[in-house]
Scaffold this active site. Structure first.
Site, PDB file in Angstrom:
ATOM      1  N   CYS A  31       0.832  -1.199   0.000  1.00 40.92           N
ATOM      2  CA  CYS A  31       0.000   0.000   0.000  1.00 40.92           C
ATOM      3  C   CYS A  31       0.860   1.239   0.000  1.00 40.92           C
ATOM      4  O   CYS A  31       2.065   1.189   0.133  1.00 40.92           O
ATOM      5  CB  CYS A  31      -0.855   0.013   1.257  1.00 40.92           C
ATOM      6  SG  CYS A  31      -1.430  -1.605   1.693  1.00 40.92           S
ATOM      7  N   ARG A  56       1.002   2.087  -6.178  1.00 44.48           N
ATOM      8  CA  ARG A  56       1.378   1.032  -5.225  1.00 44.48           C
ATOM      9  C   ARG A  56       0.207   0.132  -4.890  1.00 44.48           C
ATOM     10  O   ARG A  56       0.391  -0.973  -4.381  1.00 44.48           O
ATOM     11  CB  ARG A  56       1.894   1.660  -3.923  1.00 44.48           C
ATOM     12  CG  ARG A  56       3.174   2.420  -4.080  1.00 44.48           C
ATOM     13  CD  ARG A  56       3.539   3.064  -2.777  1.00 44.48           C
ATOM     14  NE  ARG A  56       4.015   2.092  -1.812  1.00 44.48           N
ATOM     15  CZ  ARG A  56       5.282   1.776  -1.642  1.00 44.48           C
ATOM     16  NH1 ARG A  56       6.198   2.344  -2.376  1.00 44.48           N
ATOM     17  NH2 ARG A  56       5.638   0.888  -0.750  1.00 44.48           N
ATOM     18  N   TRP A 107      -3.849  -2.090  -1.577  1.00 42.97           N
ATOM     19  CA  TRP A 107      -3.947  -3.167  -2.561  1.00 42.97           C
ATOM     20  C   TRP A 107      -3.964  -4.471  -1.767  1.00 42.97           C
ATOM     21  O   TRP A 107      -2.991  -4.809  -1.112  1.00 42.97           O
ATOM     22  CB  TRP A 107      -2.749  -3.135  -3.496  1.00 42.97           C
ATOM     23  CG  TRP A 107      -2.801  -4.139  -4.583  1.00 42.97           C
ATOM     24  CD1 TRP A 107      -3.377  -3.990  -5.803  1.00 42.97           C
ATOM     25  CD2 TRP A 107      -2.213  -5.453  -4.575  1.00 42.97           C
ATOM     26  NE1 TRP A 107      -3.194  -5.122  -6.549  1.00 42.97           N
ATOM     27  CE2 TRP A 107      -2.490  -6.036  -5.828  1.00 42.97           C
ATOM     28  CE3 TRP A 107      -1.501  -6.202  -3.639  1.00 42.97           C
ATOM     29  CZ2 TRP A 107      -2.071  -7.311  -6.169  1.00 42.97           C
ATOM     30  CZ3 TRP A 107      -1.091  -7.476  -3.982  1.00 42.97           C
ATOM     31  CH2 TRP A 107      -1.376  -8.015  -5.234  1.00 42.97           C
ATOM     32  N   ASN A 131       1.180  -0.647   6.334  1.00 37.69           N
ATOM     33  CA  ASN A 131       1.643  -1.400   5.183  1.00 37.69           C
ATOM     34  C   ASN A 131       2.457  -2.560   5.736  1.00 37.69           C
ATOM     35  O   ASN A 131       3.391  -2.337   6.490  1.00 37.69           O
ATOM     36  CB  ASN A 131       2.522  -0.485   4.306  1.00 37.69           C
ATOM     37  CG  ASN A 131       2.914  -1.156   3.016  1.00 37.69           C
ATOM     38  OD1 ASN A 131       2.434  -2.234   2.697  1.00 37.69           O
ATOM     39  ND2 ASN A 131       3.779  -0.500   2.263  1.00 37.69           N
ATOM     40  N   GLY A 132       2.086  -3.796   5.395  1.00 35.90           N
ATOM     41  CA  GLY A 132       2.832  -4.947   5.903  1.00 35.90           C
ATOM     42  C   GLY A 132       1.890  -6.035   6.391  1.00 35.90           C
ATOM     43  O   GLY A 132       0.719  -6.056   6.029  1.00 35.90           O
ATOM     44  N   GLU A 511      10.526 -11.326 -21.371  1.00 37.88           N
ATOM     45  CA  GLU A 511      10.115  -9.995 -20.937  1.00 37.88           C
ATOM     46  C   GLU A 511       9.027  -9.425 -21.860  1.00 37.88           C
ATOM     47  O   GLU A 511       8.047  -8.839 -21.392  1.00 37.88           O
ATOM     48  CB  GLU A 511      11.347  -9.081 -20.878  1.00 37.88           C
ATOM     49  CG  GLU A 511      11.072  -7.642 -20.521  1.00 37.88           C
ATOM     50  CD  GLU A 511      10.313  -7.445 -19.209  1.00 37.88           C
ATOM     51  OE1 GLU A 511      10.180  -8.398 -18.427  1.00 37.88           O
ATOM     52  OE2 GLU A 511       9.832  -6.317 -19.004  1.00 37.88           O
ATOM     53  N   LYS A 515       5.305  -8.345 -20.555  1.00 32.76           N
ATOM     54  CA  LYS A 515       4.728  -7.006 -20.768  1.00 32.76           C
ATOM     55  C   LYS A 515       3.336  -7.132 -21.372  1.00 32.76           C
ATOM     56  O   LYS A 515       2.402  -6.483 -20.941  1.00 32.76           O
ATOM     57  CB  LYS A 515       5.598  -6.156 -21.711  1.00 32.76           C
ATOM     58  CG  LYS A 515       6.835  -5.556 -21.141  1.00 32.76           C
ATOM     59  CD  LYS A 515       6.643  -4.455 -20.132  1.00 32.76           C
ATOM     60  CE  LYS A 515       6.572  -4.930 -18.732  1.00 32.76           C
ATOM     61  NZ  LYS A 515       7.664  -5.301 -17.976  1.00 32.76           N
ATOM     62  N   GLU A 518       0.686  -8.710 -18.792  1.00 35.00           N
ATOM     63  CA  GLU A 518       0.308  -7.968 -17.578  1.00 35.00           C
ATOM     64  C   GLU A 518      -0.532  -6.738 -17.870  1.00 35.00           C
ATOM     65  O   GLU A 518      -1.329  -6.326 -17.035  1.00 35.00           O
ATOM     66  CB  GLU A 518       1.522  -7.624 -16.713  1.00 35.00           C
ATOM     67  CG  GLU A 518       2.478  -6.616 -17.282  1.00 35.00           C
ATOM     68  CD  GLU A 518       3.661  -6.364 -16.371  1.00 35.00           C
ATOM     69  OE1 GLU A 518       3.524  -6.417 -15.146  1.00 35.00           O
ATOM     70  OE2 GLU A 518       4.760  -6.094 -16.906  1.00 35.00           O
ATOM     71  N   HIS A 534       8.856 -29.568 -28.329  1.00 33.92           N
ATOM     72  CA  HIS A 534       8.809 -30.629 -27.324  1.00 33.92           C
ATOM     73  C   HIS A 534       7.510 -30.603 -26.527  1.00 33.92           C
ATOM     74  O   HIS A 534       7.487 -31.008 -25.365  1.00 33.92           O
ATOM     75  CB  HIS A 534      10.034 -30.520 -26.400  1.00 33.92           C
ATOM     76  CG  HIS A 534      11.316 -30.752 -27.141  1.00 33.92           C
ATOM     77  ND1 HIS A 534      11.722 -31.998 -27.554  1.00 33.92           N
ATOM     78  CD2 HIS A 534      12.252 -29.876 -27.594  1.00 33.92           C
ATOM     79  CE1 HIS A 534      12.875 -31.890 -28.207  1.00 33.92           C
ATOM     80  NE2 HIS A 534      13.210 -30.613 -28.248  1.00 33.92           N
ATOM     81  N   LYS A 633       2.763  -1.934  -7.783  1.00 29.39           N
ATOM     82  CA  LYS A 633       4.101  -1.582  -8.255  1.00 29.39           C
ATOM     83  C   LYS A 633       5.185  -2.226  -7.419  1.00 29.39           C
ATOM     84  O   LYS A 633       6.195  -2.679  -7.923  1.00 29.39           O
ATOM     85  CB  LYS A 633       4.246  -0.060  -8.234  1.00 29.39           C
ATOM     86  CG  LYS A 633       5.572   0.446  -8.763  1.00 29.39           C
ATOM     87  CD  LYS A 633       5.681   0.225 -10.245  1.00 29.39           C
ATOM     88  CE  LYS A 633       7.011   0.654 -10.814  1.00 29.39           C
ATOM     89  NZ  LYS A 633       7.242   0.038 -12.137  1.00 29.39           N
TER      90      LYS A 633
HETATM   91  C1  F6R Z   1       6.671  -6.309 -14.310  1.00 22.49           C
HETATM   92  C2  F6R Z   1       7.147  -5.841 -13.029  1.00 22.49           C
HETATM   93  C3  F6R Z   1       7.480  -6.841 -11.982  1.00 22.49           C
HETATM   94  C4  F6R Z   1       8.736  -6.406 -11.200  1.00 22.49           C
HETATM   95  C5  F6R Z   1       8.970  -7.330 -10.006  1.00 22.49           C
HETATM   96  C6  F6R Z   1      10.223  -6.961  -9.255  1.00 22.49           C
HETATM   97  O1  F6R Z   1       6.451  -5.258 -15.202  1.00 22.49           O
HETATM   98  O2  F6R Z   1       7.251  -4.667 -12.806  1.00 22.49           O
HETATM   99  O3  F6R Z   1       7.629  -8.116 -12.502  1.00 22.49           O
HETATM  100  O4  F6R Z   1       9.826  -6.430 -12.069  1.00 22.49           O
HETATM  101  O5  F6R Z   1       7.870  -7.269  -9.144  1.00 22.49           O
HETATM  102  O6  F6R Z   1      10.157  -5.651  -8.776  1.00 22.49           O
HETATM  103  P1  F6R Z   1      11.464  -4.862  -8.330  1.00 22.49           P
HETATM  104  O7  F6R Z   1      12.299  -4.648  -9.543  1.00 22.49           O
HETATM  105  O8  F6R Z   1      10.938  -3.580  -7.755  1.00 22.49           O
HETATM  106  O9  F6R Z   1      12.161  -5.719  -7.315  1.00 22.49           O
END
Ligand code: F6R
Length: 638
Positions: A31, A56, A107, A131-132, A511, A515, A518, A534, A633
């Protein structure tokens, strides 16, 4: 301070309405927290801060304000617009401007988003945002119930506020200390006590929290963008720190209750960097910021044409003692780590393992004093990555963090840090975070290969020139693919897609696929091109789109074989090839281009058209690009 209640009155458990059939459930949160005390209207500052933190988490939000001798709580399920509407109603009904308050955007992974589960959680005497996770909330709840407390929500945070309430005899710090001594878990807390209407209290353990310093006003926040409009000066709280924050003073106590000073930092991010700047979405803005972000990451470390990591701790002796490298991260950062494996092994000739942080901690890894652990993280607050870091450090590994947020937990736990200078990344789907991580890994690999004597001078000079050319190549990758919007229009209705590639193209495919899924919610899988046959090739059907990454020119012929395999099963192919390599036209239905250059560094330019493809597909499909469903995030819980 006028405490007008006596101790006995303060001790009496206050009865709150029980929620019929309420289920006891732990509430895991990632959060945003914000707190304000000063002359401005707290409602405005808190809402503004929460807007900056909405990335967040965003399934509910709330405020607690010191007004009229009490605490007024306003909260709502849904996005901030819902909270804003409630606040407008309250203002119309006579709510005055407050000058001290706390706010929260939430969140939830457990416990449905609802008004009642939203923060702040309160008693008549104390209100908190959290938060936690409180791990032992079940046992604490039973004890509190025996004392007469009742519960209305499904959250661990409600247990925590009532625990603090039960320890409160008019002395906030004592109440917090006594309550938190009984708590197991992680928390960043901002707290209002009714009897202290001009003071914010805060505590931090394993969840990030900063204090921002203004002129005659002070702030609390989970992250810098929340306070940037008002001040750039801040301190990062350390484990166990407790803060008493008034308009004219901030006092920090360490976990032993000693008054301490924490280093005052200055955020060099400007406000525009945390706002959209004319782009329709943060994600598109951040894709376009990549050349500048890579320049900021690489150029300060290339002096007179030579890479210098500027990490004195990582000296020749340390480097020579390293027999293996472990790269650990989550999600996109782990994908950067996979590219790092190819590059470091190829240049340094040291074995490299890549681990998902969430897996490493449960598999008794072979890590010791001869291991360099490279932890990759944009936020520096990812719980799984932090846990893996701690595990490896305890086994003797030397830890280098490649991290974006200065002063973050990962930056502080590591033995040394190589900061990416991506600036604030607001879109949930990371883009410039990834390419700056790649740049930092390339920089490390070239620097270490030279120090270890594994590359000759000519190759070294070649690679250094390639490093310096990266920002221009990324810009070229943006400019080359203006037609990607049109391609997204052609392919956005696909139910599922596949991404295939070999070697570094495979790592980039992972990657590109992440992208897409998500932000557009289209199912997609990335496969090593040679592995598809396979089993997974059974999923290829008529008209299915396969994105074929062909930027490793030495493997082009092999990729042609794999393209033929899927086309024979009815697939359509979107080829991604180096600029000028016209062979791709004979193989693919549609084509994207990445500027050529050093194949070892291909992942950085080639991800750009894939980021843009994901972005425009999601836009065609009307998705909430910057705030995709179910995501947050910064993943600060395990
Ligand atoms: C995808 C994304 C996540 C982060 C992952 C690690 O677009 O943003 O997969 O890469 O949660 O986050 P960090 O880099 O903050 O440790």
């Amino acid at each position: 301070m006028n405490i007008e209640k006596n101790r006995a009155a303060l001790r009496r458990p206050r009865k709150l309405a029980a929620r019929p059939g309420g289920r006891l459930e732990r509430c895991l949160l990632m959060c945003g927290i914000v707190g304000y005390v000063g002359a401005r209207c707290a409602q405005n500052v808190l809402l503004d801060g929460l807007t900056k933190l909405e990335y967040r988490g965003y399934d509910s939000a709330g405020l607690a304000l010191s007004v009229g001798g009490g605490i007024r709580v306003i909260k709502s399920k849904g996005r901030l617009t819902a909270l804003r509407a409630r606040l407008e109603e309250a203002t119309a009904a006579g709510l005055p401007a407050a000058h001290c308050g706390i706010g929260h955007t939430r969140w939830a992974t457990h416990g449905e988003p609802s008004d009642v589960n939203s923060h702040p959680h309160s008693t008549p005497y104390v209100s908190i945002v959290h938060n936690g996770i409180i791990e032992n909330y079940g046992a604490l709840k039973a004890v509190l119930e025996a004392k007469g407390y009742t519960f209305v929500s499904e959250t661990d945070t409600e247990v925590l506020v009532k625990l603090i309430d039960s320890c409160y005899y008019g002395e906030p710090l004592r109440a917090l200390t006594q309550a938190l001594a009984r708590v197991r878990g992680s928390y960043a807390l901002a707290v209002l006590f009714r009897d202290w209407p001009d003071t914010l209290f805060a505590v931090r353990r394993e969840s990030p929290l900063i204090v921002g310093y203004g002129e005659g006003e002070n702030f609390l926040a989970s992250d810098i963008p929340a306070i940037l409009r008002y001040t750039r000066r801040y301190s990062v709280l350390e484990e166990g720190d407790m803060v008493v924050c008034k308009a004219g003073s901030v006092q920090i106590y360490d976990e032993f209750g000693r008054a301490v000073q924490r280093e005052k930092l200055t955020a060099d991010w400007d406000i525009e960097a945390a706002e959209k700047g004319g782009y329709p979405h943060f994600m598109l803005k951040e894709i376009n910021e990549q050349p500048a972000a890579i320049t900021a990451t690489v150029s300060p470390r290339v002096e007179d044409g030579l890479p210098d990591l500027r990490i004195p701790e990582l000296n020749d002796q340390r480097l020579a003692s390293i027999k293996r490298v472990h790269l650990v991260a989550c999600g996109t950062a782990m994908h950067a780590g996979m590219v790092g494996k190819y590059v470091i092994e190829s240049l340094c000739r040291v074995p490299v393992e890549v681990d998902l942080a969430s897996e490493l901690r449960y598999r008794d890894p072979i890590v010791g004093e001869d291991t360099l652990l490279i932890v990759v993280s944009q936020s520096g607050e990812t719980a799984d990555t932090i846990a893996a870091l701690r595990e490896c450090k305890a086994r003797g590994a030397y830890v280098l963090a490649i991290v974006n947020v200065v002063g973050s937990t990962i930056a502080r736990l590591a033995d040394c840090a190589l900061y990416t200078h991506a600036g604030p990344e607001i879109a949930v789907a990371t883009t410039k975070g990834y390419t700056t991580q790649l740049s930092a890994l390339y920089l490390f690999a070239v620097w270490a290969a030279e120090k270890l004597g594994r590359i000759d001078e000519m190759r070294y000079n070649e690679l250094v020139a390639e490093l310096s050319a990266l920002p221009a190549r990324i810009q070229r990758a943006i400019d080359l693919n203006l037609h990607v919007k049109y391609l997204a229009g052609r392919w956005h209705a696909q139910r599922a897609m596949f991404f295939i590639g070999r070697n570094i193209d495979y790592a980039a495919a992972l990657e590109g696929s992440l992208k897409l899924k998500e932000i557009s919610y289209i199912h997609s899988e990335a496969y090593a091109a040679g592995e598809l046959k396979h089993g997974t090739i059974a999923l290829i059907d008529e008209g299915r789109l396969v994105v074929a990454l062909c930027c490793q020119t030495a493997l082009f012929e092999k990729m042609v074989g794999n393209i033929q395999e899927v086309k024979a099963r009815g697939a359509k192919v979107l080829g991604l090839a180096p600029e000028g390599d016209r062979r791709i036209f004979a193989e693919a239905d549609d084509v994207l281009f990445a500027p050529g250059g050093e194949p070892l560094f291909a992942a950085a330019p080639e991800i750009v058209p894939l980021q843009l493809f994901a972005y425009y597909v999601a836009r065609e499909n009307g998705c909430d690009i910057d705030k995709p469903r179910n995501l947050a995030k910064s993943v600060t819980v395990e």
